[in-house]
Design a protein around this motif. Sequence first.
Motif, PDB file in Angstrom:
ATOM      1  N   THR A 181     -13.380  15.904 -31.374  1.00 33.89           N
ATOM      2  CA  THR A 181     -14.911  15.847 -31.321  1.00 33.89           C
ATOM      3  C   THR A 181     -14.923  15.507 -29.605  1.00 33.89           C
ATOM      4  OG1 THR A 181     -15.278  14.688 -33.541  1.00 33.89           O
ATOM      5  CG2 THR A 181     -17.073  14.483 -31.897  1.00 33.89           C
ATOM      6  N   PRO A 182     -14.863  16.559 -28.961  1.00 38.10           N
ATOM      7  CA  PRO A 182     -14.752  16.207 -27.477  1.00 38.10           C
ATOM      8  C   PRO A 182     -16.062  15.608 -27.053  1.00 38.10           C
ATOM      9  CG  PRO A 182     -14.305  18.561 -27.973  1.00 38.10           C
ATOM     10  CD  PRO A 182     -14.852  17.808 -29.157  1.00 38.10           C
ATOM     11  N   PRO A 183     -15.754  14.063 -26.512  1.00 42.04           N
ATOM     12  CA  PRO A 183     -16.807  13.397 -25.724  1.00 42.04           C
ATOM     13  C   PRO A 183     -17.457  14.142 -24.566  1.00 42.04           C
ATOM     14  CG  PRO A 183     -14.868  12.603 -25.230  1.00 42.04           C
ATOM     15  CD  PRO A 183     -14.317  13.757 -26.038  1.00 42.04           C
ATOM     16  N   THR A 184     -18.625  13.925 -24.512  1.00 46.24           N
ATOM     17  CA  THR A 184     -19.397  14.678 -23.106  1.00 46.24           C
ATOM     18  C   THR A 184     -20.061  13.450 -22.427  1.00 46.24           C
ATOM     19  OG1 THR A 184     -21.383  14.568 -24.523  1.00 46.24           O
ATOM     20  CG2 THR A 184     -20.178  16.552 -24.369  1.00 46.24           C
ATOM     21  N   THR A 185     -19.898  12.107 -22.893  1.00 46.86           N
ATOM     22  CA  THR A 185     -20.498  10.942 -21.993  1.00 46.86           C
ATOM     23  C   THR A 185     -19.398   9.941 -22.023  1.00 46.86           C
ATOM     24  OG1 THR A 185     -21.548   9.969 -23.752  1.00 46.86           O
ATOM     25  CG2 THR A 185     -22.847  11.733 -22.748  1.00 46.86           C
ATOM     26  N   ALA A 186     -19.532   9.005 -21.232  1.00 47.42           N
ATOM     27  CA  ALA A 186     -18.803   7.784 -20.779  1.00 47.42           C
ATOM     28  C   ALA A 186     -18.990   7.082 -22.257  1.00 47.42           C
ATOM     29  CB  ALA A 186     -18.972   7.090 -19.645  1.00 47.42           C
ATOM     30  N   LEU A 187     -20.300   6.739 -22.518  1.00 51.65           N
ATOM     31  CA  LEU A 187     -20.283   5.935 -23.947  1.00 51.65           C
ATOM     32  C   LEU A 187     -19.278   6.673 -25.093  1.00 51.65           C
ATOM     33  CD1 LEU A 187     -21.689   3.888 -25.658  1.00 51.65           C
ATOM     34  CD2 LEU A 187     -23.471   5.545 -26.015  1.00 51.65           C
ATOM     35  N   GLU A 188     -19.371   7.932 -25.218  1.00 52.56           N
ATOM     36  CA  GLU A 188     -18.584   8.506 -26.207  1.00 52.56           C
ATOM     37  C   GLU A 188     -17.426   8.207 -26.117  1.00 52.56           C
ATOM     38  OE1 GLU A 188     -19.926  12.456 -25.896  1.00 52.56           O
ATOM     39  OE2 GLU A 188     -21.004  12.481 -27.696  1.00 52.56           O
ATOM     40  N   ILE A 189     -16.677   8.259 -24.984  1.00 48.35           N
ATOM     41  CA  ILE A 189     -15.306   7.834 -24.644  1.00 48.35           C
ATOM     42  C   ILE A 189     -14.979   6.249 -24.984  1.00 48.35           C
ATOM     43  CG2 ILE A 189     -13.757   7.356 -22.708  1.00 48.35           C
ATOM     44  CD1 ILE A 189     -14.361  10.082 -21.457  1.00 48.35           C
ATOM     45  N   GLN A 190     -15.788   5.367 -24.652  1.00 51.55           N
ATOM     46  CA  GLN A 190     -15.983   4.030 -24.954  1.00 51.55           C
ATOM     47  C   GLN A 190     -15.858   3.671 -26.549  1.00 51.55           C
ATOM     48  OE1 GLN A 190     -19.305   1.943 -23.371  1.00 51.55           O
ATOM     49  NE2 GLN A 190     -18.136   1.500 -21.470  1.00 51.55           N
ATOM     50  N   LEU A 191     -16.372   4.595 -27.373  1.00 53.18           N
ATOM     51  CA  LEU A 191     -16.436   4.566 -28.642  1.00 53.18           C
ATOM     52  C   LEU A 191     -14.811   5.220 -29.315  1.00 53.18           C
ATOM     53  CD1 LEU A 191     -20.020   5.672 -29.554  1.00 53.18           C
ATOM     54  CD2 LEU A 191     -19.026   3.490 -29.459  1.00 53.18           C
ATOM     55  N   MET A 192     -14.443   5.909 -28.733  1.00 51.10           N
ATOM     56  CA  MET A 192     -13.305   6.813 -29.015  1.00 51.10           C
ATOM     57  C   MET A 192     -11.976   5.946 -28.571  1.00 51.10           C
ATOM     58  SD  MET A 192     -13.948  10.772 -28.505  1.00 51.10           S
ATOM     59  CE  MET A 192     -15.151  11.464 -29.384  1.00 51.10           C
ATOM     60  N   ILE A 193     -12.074   5.379 -27.651  1.00 48.20           N
ATOM     61  CA  ILE A 193     -10.783   4.661 -26.981  1.00 48.20           C
ATOM     62  C   ILE A 193     -11.039   3.246 -26.916  1.00 48.20           C
ATOM     63  CG2 ILE A 193      -9.407   4.405 -24.853  1.00 48.20           C
ATOM     64  CD1 ILE A 193     -10.223   7.188 -23.847  1.00 48.20           C
ATOM     65  N   GLU A 194      -9.821   2.636 -27.588  1.00 43.85           N
ATOM     66  CA  GLU A 194      -9.876   1.048 -27.940  1.00 43.85           C
ATOM     67  C   GLU A 194      -9.827   0.248 -26.796  1.00 43.85           C
ATOM     68  OE1 GLU A 194      -7.364  -1.963 -30.774  1.00 43.85           O
ATOM     69  OE2 GLU A 194      -7.021   0.159 -31.089  1.00 43.85           O
ATOM     70  N   GLU A 195     -10.543  -0.574 -26.622  1.00 41.86           N
ATOM     71  CA  GLU A 195     -10.596  -1.365 -25.192  1.00 41.86           C
ATOM     72  C   GLU A 195     -10.662  -0.685 -23.929  1.00 41.86           C
ATOM     73  OE1 GLU A 195      -7.158  -3.760 -25.752  1.00 41.86           O
ATOM     74  OE2 GLU A 195      -7.859  -4.869 -27.418  1.00 41.86           O
ATOM     75  N   SER A 196     -11.400   0.660 -23.973  1.00 51.72           N
ATOM     76  CA  SER A 196     -11.384   1.481 -22.875  1.00 51.72           C
ATOM     77  C   SER A 196     -11.935   0.864 -21.692  1.00 51.72           C
ATOM     78  CB  SER A 196     -12.249   2.656 -23.234  1.00 51.72           C
ATOM     79  OG  SER A 196     -13.660   2.144 -23.313  1.00 51.72           O
ATOM     80  N   GLU A 197     -12.679  -0.336 -21.581  1.00 51.03           N
ATOM     81  CA  GLU A 197     -13.372  -1.006 -20.457  1.00 51.03           C
ATOM     82  C   GLU A 197     -12.172  -1.728 -19.813  1.00 51.03           C
ATOM     83  OE1 GLU A 197     -16.312  -3.440 -22.126  1.00 51.03           O
ATOM     84  OE2 GLU A 197     -17.772  -1.916 -21.926  1.00 51.03           O
ATOM     85  N   GLU A 198     -11.124  -2.207 -20.586  1.00 46.90           N
ATOM     86  CA  GLU A 198     -10.031  -2.835 -19.915  1.00 46.90           C
ATOM     87  C   GLU A 198      -8.800  -1.905 -19.366  1.00 46.90           C
ATOM     88  OE1 GLU A 198     -11.043  -4.227 -23.109  1.00 46.90           O
ATOM     89  OE2 GLU A 198     -12.225  -5.583 -22.380  1.00 46.90           O
ATOM     90  N   ARG A 199      -8.788  -0.751 -20.319  1.00 47.86           N
ATOM     91  CA  ARG A 199      -7.670  -0.080 -20.157  1.00 47.86           C
ATOM     92  C   ARG A 199      -8.014   1.143 -18.875  1.00 47.86           C
ATOM     93  NH1 ARG A 199      -6.306   2.415 -25.888  1.00 47.86           N
ATOM     94  NH2 ARG A 199      -5.046   3.762 -24.743  1.00 47.86           N
ATOM     95  N   LEU A 200      -9.388   1.547 -18.868  1.00 50.09           N
ATOM     96  CA  LEU A 200      -9.726   2.812 -17.983  1.00 50.09           C
ATOM     97  C   LEU A 200     -10.630   2.100 -17.085  1.00 50.09           C
ATOM     98  CD1 LEU A 200     -10.198   5.381 -20.575  1.00 50.09           C
ATOM     99  CD2 LEU A 200      -8.182   5.303 -19.286  1.00 50.09           C
ATOM    100  N   THR A 201     -10.585   2.729 -15.720  1.00 55.47           N
ATOM    101  CA  THR A 201     -11.606   2.635 -14.903  1.00 55.47           C
ATOM    102  C   THR A 201     -12.798   3.604 -14.873  1.00 55.47           C
ATOM    103  OG1 THR A 201     -10.672   4.114 -13.077  1.00 55.47           O
ATOM    104  CG2 THR A 201      -9.643   1.724 -13.010  1.00 55.47           C
ATOM    105  N   GLU A 202     -13.882   3.503 -14.286  1.00 50.64           N
ATOM    106  CA  GLU A 202     -14.775   4.268 -14.332  1.00 50.64           C
ATOM    107  C   GLU A 202     -14.436   5.853 -14.063  1.00 50.64           C
ATOM    108  OE1 GLU A 202     -18.887   3.283 -12.660  1.00 50.64           O
ATOM    109  OE2 GLU A 202     -18.436   1.016 -13.429  1.00 50.64           O
ATOM    110  N   GLU A 203     -13.760   5.624 -12.703  1.00 50.59           N
ATOM    111  CA  GLU A 203     -12.935   7.055 -12.214  1.00 50.59           C
ATOM    112  C   GLU A 203     -12.319   7.576 -13.275  1.00 50.59           C
ATOM    113  OE1 GLU A 203      -9.676   8.040  -8.994  1.00 50.59           O
ATOM    114  OE2 GLU A 203     -11.473   6.819  -8.085  1.00 50.59           O
TER     115      GLU A 203
END
Length: 131
Positions: A81-103
């Motif tokens: 389910t290819p994400p198209t927004t940053a929100l979808e990435i946050q839902l797919m990747i656990e703890e994405s805010e800590e693991r990934l920068t906005e860039e």
Amino acid sequence: MEIVNANCATLSNYEVLKHLQKVKESKMKHKGQLATITYETIRYLENAPCNDQSPQNITECLKALAPYNLNKTEKLMIINTPPTTALEIQLMIEESEERLTEEQVEQILDIITRYSPHVIKDKVEENEEIE
């Protein structure tokens, strides 16, 4: 019967679709519930993003995602389910805010856009609707 390793392998929707299409085309005719499940699953997957994917796109996308230290499940969700927004990435990747920068999130979205024909099609259709 005993299950030795329940998570030995996971299949992407693309792999499931191709396998079921081979099963359907085989000379052995399946009856009853198996035929119904095969038919319904193929029908569903033909309208999913996996119908536009290719083994090369999936492989190249996974190679491009390697530097982001995503686990197998996260990669599988991104492929299926290819994400198209940053929100979808946050839902797919656990703890994405800590693991990934906005860039990094933007880079992942660019990678998905590059290797997922379904996302490209959707963006073209959105642009046509706006005009």
